[in-house]
Motif scaffolding. Structure first.
Motif, PDB file in Angstrom:
ATOM      1  N   UNK A 219       0.832  -1.212   0.000  1.00 60.10           N
ATOM      2  CA  UNK A 219       0.000   0.000   0.000  1.00 60.10           C
ATOM      3  C   UNK A 219       0.865   1.261   0.000  1.00 60.10           C
ATOM      4  N   UNK A 220       1.928   1.274   0.786  1.00 62.22           N
ATOM      5  CA  UNK A 220       2.777   2.463   0.824  1.00 62.22           C
ATOM      6  C   UNK A 220       3.561   2.631  -0.484  1.00 62.22           C
ATOM      7  N   UNK A 221       3.881   1.535  -1.139  1.00 59.06           N
ATOM      8  CA  UNK A 221       4.543   1.628  -2.442  1.00 59.06           C
ATOM      9  C   UNK A 221       3.634   2.311  -3.455  1.00 59.06           C
ATOM     10  N   UNK A 222       2.351   1.952  -3.398  1.00 57.60           N
ATOM     11  CA  UNK A 222       1.378   2.594  -4.299  1.00 57.60           C
ATOM     12  C   UNK A 222       1.238   4.077  -3.968  1.00 57.60           C
ATOM     13  N   UNK A 223       1.251   4.402  -2.668  1.00 55.02           N
ATOM     14  CA  UNK A 223       1.128   5.805  -2.271  1.00 55.02           C
ATOM     15  C   UNK A 223       2.352   6.603  -2.701  1.00 55.02           C
ATOM     16  N   UNK A 224       3.543   5.998  -2.609  1.00 55.47           N
ATOM     17  CA  UNK A 224       4.777   6.670  -3.011  1.00 55.47           C
ATOM     18  C   UNK A 224       4.789   6.911  -4.520  1.00 55.47           C
ATOM     19  N   UNK A 225       4.206   5.992  -5.273  1.00 49.13           N
ATOM     20  CA  UNK A 225       4.143   6.155  -6.728  1.00 49.13           C
ATOM     21  C   UNK A 225       3.339   7.397  -7.098  1.00 49.13           C
ATOM     22  N   UNK A 226       2.305   7.682  -6.293  1.00 42.83           N
ATOM     23  CA  UNK A 226       1.472   8.868  -6.534  1.00 42.83           C
ATOM     24  C   UNK A 226       2.141  10.135  -5.995  1.00 42.83           C
ATOM     25  N   UNK A 227       2.917   9.993  -4.887  1.00 44.03           N
ATOM     26  CA  UNK A 227       3.561  11.160  -4.266  1.00 44.03           C
ATOM     27  C   UNK A 227       4.998  10.798  -3.897  1.00 44.03           C
ATOM     28  N   UNK A 228       5.900  10.784  -4.868  1.00 44.52           N
ATOM     29  CA  UNK A 228       7.275  10.307  -4.624  1.00 44.52           C
ATOM     30  C   UNK A 228       8.122  11.204  -3.732  1.00 44.52           C
ATOM     31  N   UNK A 229       7.658  12.421  -3.449  1.00 45.13           N
ATOM     32  CA  UNK A 229       8.458  13.328  -2.602  1.00 45.13           C
ATOM     33  C   UNK A 229       7.947  13.375  -1.163  1.00 45.13           C
ATOM     34  N   UNK A 230       6.996  12.510  -0.832  1.00 41.98           N
ATOM     35  CA  UNK A 230       6.459  12.505   0.523  1.00 41.98           C
ATOM     36  C   UNK A 230       7.434  11.816   1.487  1.00 41.98           C
ATOM     37  N   UNK A 231       7.924  12.504   2.518  1.00 41.74           N
ATOM     38  CA  UNK A 231       8.817  11.842   3.479  1.00 41.74           C
ATOM     39  C   UNK A 231       8.064  10.865   4.389  1.00 41.74           C
ATOM     40  N   UNK A 232       6.796  11.158   4.694  1.00 42.05           N
ATOM     41  CA  UNK A 232       6.035  10.324   5.626  1.00 42.05           C
ATOM     42  C   UNK A 232       5.810   8.920   5.093  1.00 42.05           C
ATOM     43  N   UNK A 233       5.518   8.796   3.781  1.00 42.17           N
ATOM     44  CA  UNK A 233       5.269   7.473   3.209  1.00 42.17           C
ATOM     45  C   UNK A 233       6.540   6.619   3.250  1.00 42.17           C
ATOM     46  N   UNK A 234       7.688   7.253   3.018  1.00 44.33           N
ATOM     47  CA  UNK A 234       8.954   6.518   3.094  1.00 44.33           C
ATOM     48  C   UNK A 234       9.259   6.081   4.537  1.00 44.33           C
ATOM     49  N   UNK A 235       8.921   6.940   5.506  1.00 49.44           N
ATOM     50  CA  UNK A 235       9.138   6.585   6.922  1.00 49.44           C
ATOM     51  C   UNK A 235       8.319   5.358   7.297  1.00 49.44           C
ATOM     52  N   UNK A 236       7.046   5.350   6.883  1.00 48.68           N
ATOM     53  CA  UNK A 236       6.166   4.232   7.222  1.00 48.68           C
ATOM     54  C   UNK A 236       6.589   2.953   6.501  1.00 48.68           C
ATOM     55  N   UNK A 237       6.991   3.087   5.237  1.00 49.95           N
ATOM     56  CA  UNK A 237       7.422   1.885   4.518  1.00 49.95           C
ATOM     57  C   UNK A 237       8.737   1.364   5.080  1.00 49.95           C
ATOM     58  N   UNK A 238       9.607   2.261   5.546  1.00 52.55           N
ATOM     59  CA  UNK A 238      10.850   1.845   6.185  1.00 52.55           C
ATOM     60  C   UNK A 238      10.552   1.025   7.443  1.00 52.55           C
TER      61      UNK A 238
END
Length: 402
Positions: A23-42
């Motif tokens: 789910x977070x990979x899909x969200x990052x694809x839509x917003x690749x500059x979001x730091x929060x999505x990368x934090x959660x996926x990490x």
């Protein structure tokens, strides 16, 4: 995008890390500059055991946070980066990054715990161990395009394909903080403490035990942390001998009593811990007590004094004034027949003659110590300390010995 992030958060809280990553990979694809999505996926990668991917996402979160000027995102990205480095065994790097987190946010409780864990592990390493080395910088280097492409391919693959690493079984559902309870019992030598909490992460639980205190802390799946601090304990324990265990359904602590056989009526004491008495001060106080209160029939009691020659025996002084050296009466006894001196002098001589021994002591002590500026008949007040010199108005008392 918002719905994908929400589904990812729910999957992460439920321990479904593969679904959360998807789910977070899909969200990052839509917003690749979001730091929060990368934090959660990490976080999801780290809990799923893919530590290299967790580190890569944490570093990208830091870069995105700096690009957007989001201080909180930078701090959390660095925190996830520090944890990933620690779990990869890069202790020198982890210590450096976690200390940067603490500097940026001094009240970051989880940073304190991980810094302590890292410091303890470093302490046990040989001086020449490679894991001590610090090879990272505060701002991570941007990833290469080939790395980004390979990561994108890996994260967008269908879940039916076999993963490159075995998936670690998710931990049991964690007990909510408001449902966590504790209980204890004892025998003659130990205190057995049990924290009834499921799903406590073993590698992230932190314990601190001192002679009269005990604390437990660990992160919760909600993103906050659980902290329990008991101080002061009912009695002293031996910290270096105490035992801690993290089990799937509970946490156990065995406290070793410093005084075997002592029965604890409660886990915590209602009385504050008393500081240890200083032996020198205690000896001085005992000496003063003996000097003031010691019962000696041949000698009157001594009283506090600042005199360099020691305390005066006012009983003896009073007696010497009444009886002369050759056994005859002192002139004080004949003052009724003495017409010399002024009326005030006669009055005070007569007052002294007719006074009780205690009153005479008071008069002599007050008159002598005040340099003739005070005369008291109250021994209870005079005996409390030195009588200060109080010169008449317009005059000044001088110390002629200086």
């Amino acid at each position: 995008m918002a719905s994908q992030a929400a589904r990812g958060k729910k999957a992460l809280d439920d321990g479904k890390y593969v679904d959360a990553i998807k789910e977070y990979t899909a969200a990052i694809k839509e917003s690749p500059t979001s730091p929060d999505f990368y934090i959660q996926r990490s976080t999801a990668y780290q809990r799923n055991g893919d530590l290299e991917a967790a580190l890569a996402d944490a570093e990208q979160a830091v870069l995105n946070g700096e690009a957007r000027g989001k201080k909180e995102a930078i701090i959390e990205g660095q925190f996830r980066r520090g944890i990933a480095l620690y779990k990869l065994g890069r202790l020198g790097d982890a210590e450096f990054i976690l200390k940067r987190v603490k500097e940026a946010k001094s009240d970051h409780k989880q940073a304190d715990m991980w810094i302590s864990k890292t410091a303890m592990d470093l302490k046990n390493l040989p001086e020449d161990d490679k894991r001590r080395a610090c090879t990272v910088t505060e701002t991570p280097s941007p990833p290469k395009l080939s790395t980004i492409a390979s990561a994108s391919t890996a994260t967008t693959s269908t879940p039916t394909q076999p993963p490159s690493k075995p998936i670690i079984a998710p931990a049991p559902q964690q007990t909510p903080a408001d449902k966590i309870r504790h209980e204890w019992y004892q025998n003659t030598e130990n205190i057995y403490f049990t924290l009834l909490a499921k799903g406590v992460p073993k590698d992230e639980a932190h314990f601190e035990i001192t002679e009269r205190s005990m604390s437990i802390s660990f992160p919760l799946q909600t993103g906050s942390s659980f902290d329990l601090h008991l101080e002061p304990l009912f009695a002293a324990v031996v910290p270096e001998k105490c035992i801690t265990r993290v089990l799937p359904s509970k946490v156990e602590i065995i406290l070793i009593k410093a005084t075997p056989g002592q029965k604890w009526s409660a886990l915590e004491s209602s009385e504050p811990v008393k500081p240890k008495a200083d032996s020198v001060v205690g000896a001085e106080q005992e000496a003063v007590k003996k000097a003031v209160f010691h019962d000696n029939k041949e000698k009157g009691p001594a009283y506090p004094t600042s005199s360099k020659s020691g305390p005066k025996d006012w009983d003896k002084i009073s007696k010497d004034l009444r009886v002369s050296d050759d056994g005859d009466k002192n002139e004080l006894d004949d003052d009724d027949d003495d017409d010399g001196g002024d009326d005030s002098n006669k009055f005070f001589r007569k007052l002294f003659k007719g006074a009780t021994p205690e009153t005479q002591r008071a008069m002599m002590k007050s008159y002598t110590e005040s340099n003739g500026t005070a005369l008291s008949t109250n021994w209870e007040e005079v005996s409390k300390g030195k009588v200060e010199t109080v010169p008449p108005d317009g005059m000044e008392a001088k110390n002629w010995s200086k």
